[in-house]
Enzyme design. Structure first.
Site, mmCIF file in Angstrom:
data_model
loop_
_atom_site.group_PDB
_atom_site.id
_atom_site.type_symbol
_atom_site.label_atom_id
_atom_site.label_comp_id
_atom_site.label_asym_id
_atom_site.label_seq_id
_atom_site.Cartn_x
_atom_site.Cartn_y
_atom_site.Cartn_z
ATOM 1 N N CYS A 116 0.815 -1.228 0.000
ATOM 2 C CA CYS A 116 0.000 0.000 0.000
ATOM 3 C C CYS A 116 0.847 1.276 0.000
ATOM 4 O O CYS A 116 0.323 2.366 -0.192
ATOM 5 C CB CYS A 116 -0.960 -0.010 1.174
ATOM 6 S SG CYS A 116 -1.907 -1.529 1.282
ATOM 7 N N HIS A 238 -2.896 6.799 3.387
ATOM 8 C CA HIS A 238 -3.386 5.532 2.822
ATOM 9 C C HIS A 238 -4.775 5.262 3.394
ATOM 10 O O HIS A 238 -5.003 5.350 4.598
ATOM 11 C CB HIS A 238 -2.410 4.409 3.186
ATOM 12 C CG HIS A 238 -2.939 3.044 2.873
ATOM 13 N ND1 HIS A 238 -3.649 2.760 1.723
ATOM 14 C CD2 HIS A 238 -2.881 1.873 3.570
ATOM 15 C CE1 HIS A 238 -3.987 1.488 1.719
ATOM 16 N NE2 HIS A 238 -3.539 0.929 2.837
ATOM 17 N N ASN A 268 -10.198 -0.224 0.799
ATOM 18 C CA ASN A 268 -8.734 -0.197 0.726
ATOM 19 C C ASN A 268 -8.292 -0.753 -0.635
ATOM 20 O O ASN A 268 -8.447 -1.934 -0.903
ATOM 21 C CB ASN A 268 -8.165 -1.039 1.871
ATOM 22 C CG ASN A 268 -6.641 -1.061 1.879
ATOM 23 O OD1 ASN A 268 -5.994 -0.696 0.900
ATOM 24 N ND2 ASN A 268 -6.075 -1.503 2.986
HETATM 25 O O1 UT7 Z 1 -3.398 -1.795 3.896
HETATM 26 C C1 UT7 Z 1 -3.210 -2.356 5.147
HETATM 27 C C2 UT7 Z 1 -4.192 -3.453 5.358
HETATM 28 N N1 UT7 Z 1 -4.703 -3.722 6.649
HETATM 29 C C3 UT7 Z 1 -5.174 -2.859 7.570
HETATM 30 O O2 UT7 Z 1 -5.038 -1.676 7.482
HETATM 31 C C4 UT7 Z 1 -5.902 -3.474 8.745
HETATM 32 C C5 UT7 Z 1 -5.709 -2.742 10.030
HETATM 33 N N2 UT7 Z 1 -6.649 -3.239 11.032
HETATM 34 C C6 UT7 Z 1 -7.940 -2.860 11.021
HETATM 35 O O3 UT7 Z 1 -8.367 -2.065 10.208
HETATM 36 C C7 UT7 Z 1 -8.832 -3.412 12.111
HETATM 37 O O4 UT7 Z 1 -8.064 -4.144 13.048
HETATM 38 C C8 UT7 Z 1 -9.970 -4.333 11.560
HETATM 39 C C9 UT7 Z 1 -10.956 -3.484 10.770
HETATM 40 C C10 UT7 Z 1 -9.384 -5.414 10.676
HETATM 41 C C11 UT7 Z 1 -10.727 -4.964 12.725
HETATM 42 O O5 UT7 Z 1 -11.213 -3.937 13.592
HETATM 43 P P1 UT7 Z 1 -10.987 -4.036 15.166
HETATM 44 O O6 UT7 Z 1 -11.608 -2.850 15.761
HETATM 45 O O7 UT7 Z 1 -9.536 -4.272 15.406
HETATM 46 O O8 UT7 Z 1 -11.875 -5.284 15.498
HETATM 47 P P2 UT7 Z 1 -11.491 -6.570 16.357
HETATM 48 O O9 UT7 Z 1 -10.685 -7.505 15.529
HETATM 49 O O10 UT7 Z 1 -10.966 -6.137 17.683
HETATM 50 O O11 UT7 Z 1 -12.921 -7.196 16.593
HETATM 51 C C12 UT7 Z 1 -13.910 -6.560 17.438
HETATM 52 C C13 UT7 Z 1 -15.167 -7.404 17.409
HETATM 53 C C14 UT7 Z 1 -14.911 -8.881 17.651
HETATM 54 O O12 UT7 Z 1 -16.045 -9.407 18.342
HETATM 55 P P3 UT7 Z 1 -16.039 -9.587 19.946
HETATM 56 O O13 UT7 Z 1 -14.886 -10.495 20.234
HETATM 57 O O14 UT7 Z 1 -15.837 -8.199 20.503
HETATM 58 O O15 UT7 Z 1 -17.383 -10.164 20.217
HETATM 59 C C15 UT7 Z 1 -14.840 -9.486 16.284
HETATM 60 O O16 UT7 Z 1 -15.170 -10.855 16.260
HETATM 61 O O17 UT7 Z 1 -15.752 -7.343 16.094
HETATM 62 C C16 UT7 Z 1 -15.891 -8.657 15.563
HETATM 63 N N3 UT7 Z 1 -15.655 -8.565 14.122
HETATM 64 C C17 UT7 Z 1 -16.616 -8.298 13.226
HETATM 65 N N4 UT7 Z 1 -17.938 -8.102 13.368
HETATM 66 C C18 UT7 Z 1 -18.657 -7.842 12.266
HETATM 67 C C19 UT7 Z 1 -14.462 -8.666 13.450
HETATM 68 N N5 UT7 Z 1 -14.666 -8.468 12.146
HETATM 69 C C20 UT7 Z 1 -15.988 -8.245 11.986
HETATM 70 C C21 UT7 Z 1 -16.780 -7.969 10.857
HETATM 71 N N6 UT7 Z 1 -18.113 -7.764 11.048
HETATM 72 N N7 UT7 Z 1 -16.279 -7.885 9.610
#
Ligand code: UT7
Length: 314
Positions: A116, A238, A268
Site C-alpha cells: 500500500c 493511505h 482499501n
Molecule cells: O493496507 C493495510 C491493510 N490492513 C489494515 O489496514 C488493517 C488494520 N486493522 C484494522 O483495520 C482493524 O483491526 C480491523 C478493521 C481489521 C478490525 O477492527 P478491530 O476494531 O480491530 O476489530 P477486532 O478484531 O478487535 O474485533 C472486534 C469485534 C470482535 O467481536 P467480539 O470479540 O468483541 O465479540 C470481532 O469478532 O468485532 C468482531 N468482528 C466483526 N464483526 C462484524 C471482526 N470483524 C468483523 C466484521 N463484522 N467484519
C-alpha cells in the site's frame, strides 16, 4: 537521511486520472453472504461501499488514459512507465508491459511492489528518473485486491477492493520537497499473501504498527522538507481504516478536515489508495497552486512511505 540536492532537475504533475472496479458492492451485499453488518463496517473502518472487478491492465489503461489526455501529450513522448502494484495480472511479464503496449508508449516500463506504500515509492522513483534526464514519466498505482481476497473471511473481505490512479509527471518547476521510504521485513508475517493464496492479516497488530510508522515517516519527510504540520494544506493518508487515519492525524497535529478521504467510497485499494484520494481532493478544488501536500502510506512489508509536494511546483 537522503536530502534532495538543491540543483536537482524537478518535475510536477501535469495530468491525472482515476478508475474504480467495475461493480459496486455495498456493506449490505457483504452482510448477505457472511456474518457482518453495515453498522459494524462503517463504525470500525469508515467504509460504506467498494468497487470490484476488471483486470489490473484494464483499470490502469483507464486511469492513465485520462491522465495522458489531461496532460495533452503524445503517449509516444513518455520516457518511462512506473506501475505500483501488488496484484499484477501475471507473474511474468510485469503488468506495466501490457499497459505500455495498450497505451501506445514507446518506453521502458516496470512494476514496483511496495504494497500500500507503492504509489509513494513509485513517485519517488519517477522523480529520480526525471533527475536522470527523463522528460515525462507516467506513474500509475493499481490494485485488484478482490483477486487475492477470501470472500468468506470477514476479517479481510470487508476491507479490500479494486482501483487505479495515474499521473503524468513532467520535468519543470519541481514539486517534491521531501520524501521518506521505509521497510521493516521483520513484520512480514502479520500481513502477507502466498502465490495462489489469499491475504492473511493480523488486523490488530497491523493497526497498531500502522499509526506509528505513518507518523514516523511523515515526520521524517517534514524534517527533510523543512516544513511543519501547520504548513500542510492537505494530508493524503493511505485509505485503510478511518480510525488509523484519525489516530495518525491526531499524532501529527494535522486536523482531520485537512485529510483527503475516499475510503467510504473505495475501501482499501492498496497502491491506488493514495492517488484516488489525492486526485479526488484536487478535482474537488481543495488544492491550490503552492499548497503543501503530504502523502503518507503504510503496507505489507511492513513498508511505510511519505512525500511532501508543493502543488504546481515552484
Ligand atoms: O493496507 C493495510 C491493510 N490492513 C489494515 O489496514 C488493517 C488494520 N486493522 C484494522 O483495520 C482493524 O483491526 C480491523 C478493521 C481489521 C478490525 O477492527 P478491530 O476494531 O480491530 O476489530 P477486532 O478484531 O478487535 O474485533 C472486534 C469485534 C470482535 O467481536 P467480539 O470479540 O468483541 O465479540 C470481532 O469478532 O468485532 C468482531 N468482528 C466483526 N464483526 C462484524 C471482526 N470483524 C468483523 C466484521 N463484522 N467484519
Amino acid at each position: 537521511m537522503p536530502q534532495i540536492p538543491k540543483d536537482v532537475r524537478g518535475a510536477r504533475f501535469t495530468g491525472w486520472g482515476t478508475a474504480l472496479g467495475r461493480r459496486t458492492v455495498t456493506n449490505d451485499d457483504l452482510a448477505a453472504t457472511m456474518d457482518t453488518n453495515d453498522a459494524w463496517i462503517r463504525e470500525r473502518t469508515g467504509i460504506h461501499r467498494r468497487h470490484i472487478g476488471g483486470t489490473n491492465a484494464e483499470l490502469s489503461v483507464e486511469s492513465a488514459g485520462r491522465a495522458i489526455a489531461m496532460a495533452g501529450i503524445d503517449p509516444a513522448s513518455i520516457d518511462a512507465l512506473v506501475l505500483a502494484t501488488t496484484t499484477p495480472d501475471r507473474a511474468v511479464p510485469a503488468t506495466s508491459a501490457t499497459v505500455q503496449n495498450a497505451l501506445g508508449l514507446r518506453c521502458g516500463a516496470f512494476d514496483v511492489n511496495a504494497a500500500c506504500s507503492g504509489f509513494v515509492y513509485a513517485l519517488v522513483n519517477a522523480h529520480g528518473l526525471v533527475a536522470m534526464g527523463a522528460e515525462r514519466v507516467l506513474l500509475i498505482g493499481t490494485d485488484i485486491l478482490s483477486r487475492i481476497t477470501d470472500w468468506t473471511d470477514r476479517n479481510t473481505a470487508v476491507l479490500f477492493a479494486d482501483g487505479s490512479g495515474a499521473a503524468v509527471l513532467e520535468a519543470g518547476p519541481g514539486q517534491l520537497l521531501g520524501w521518506d521510504l521505509d521497510a521493516d521485513g521483520s513484520a512480514e508475517d502479520i500481513l502477507y499473501c502466498d502465490h495462489g493464496g489469499f491475504i492473511q492479516m493480523d488486523g490488530k497488530e497491523v493497526f497498531r504498527r500502522a499509526v506509528r510508522i505513518m507518523v514516523d515517516s511523515a515526520q521524517k519527510s517534514m524534517a527533510h522538507a523543512g516544513v511543519k504540520a501547520e504548513d500542510i494544506a492537505l494530508i493524503v493518508p493511505h485509505q485503510a481504516n478511518i480510525r488509523i487515519i484519525s489516530a495518525a492525524c491526531e499524532r501529527l497535529e494535522v486536523p482531520m478536515e485537512r485529510a483527503a478521504m475516499v475510503i467510504h467510497e473505495t475501501g482499501n485499494t492498496s497502491s491506488a489508495s493514495i492517488p484516488l484520494a489525492l486526485f479526488d481532493a484536487v478535482d474537488a478544488g481543495r488544492v491550490k497552486q503552492g499548497d503543501l501536500v503530504l502523502m503518507v502510506g503504510f503496507g505489507a512489508g511492513m513498508t511505510a512511505a511519505s512525500a511532501i509536494i508543493e502543488w504546481g511546483g515552484r
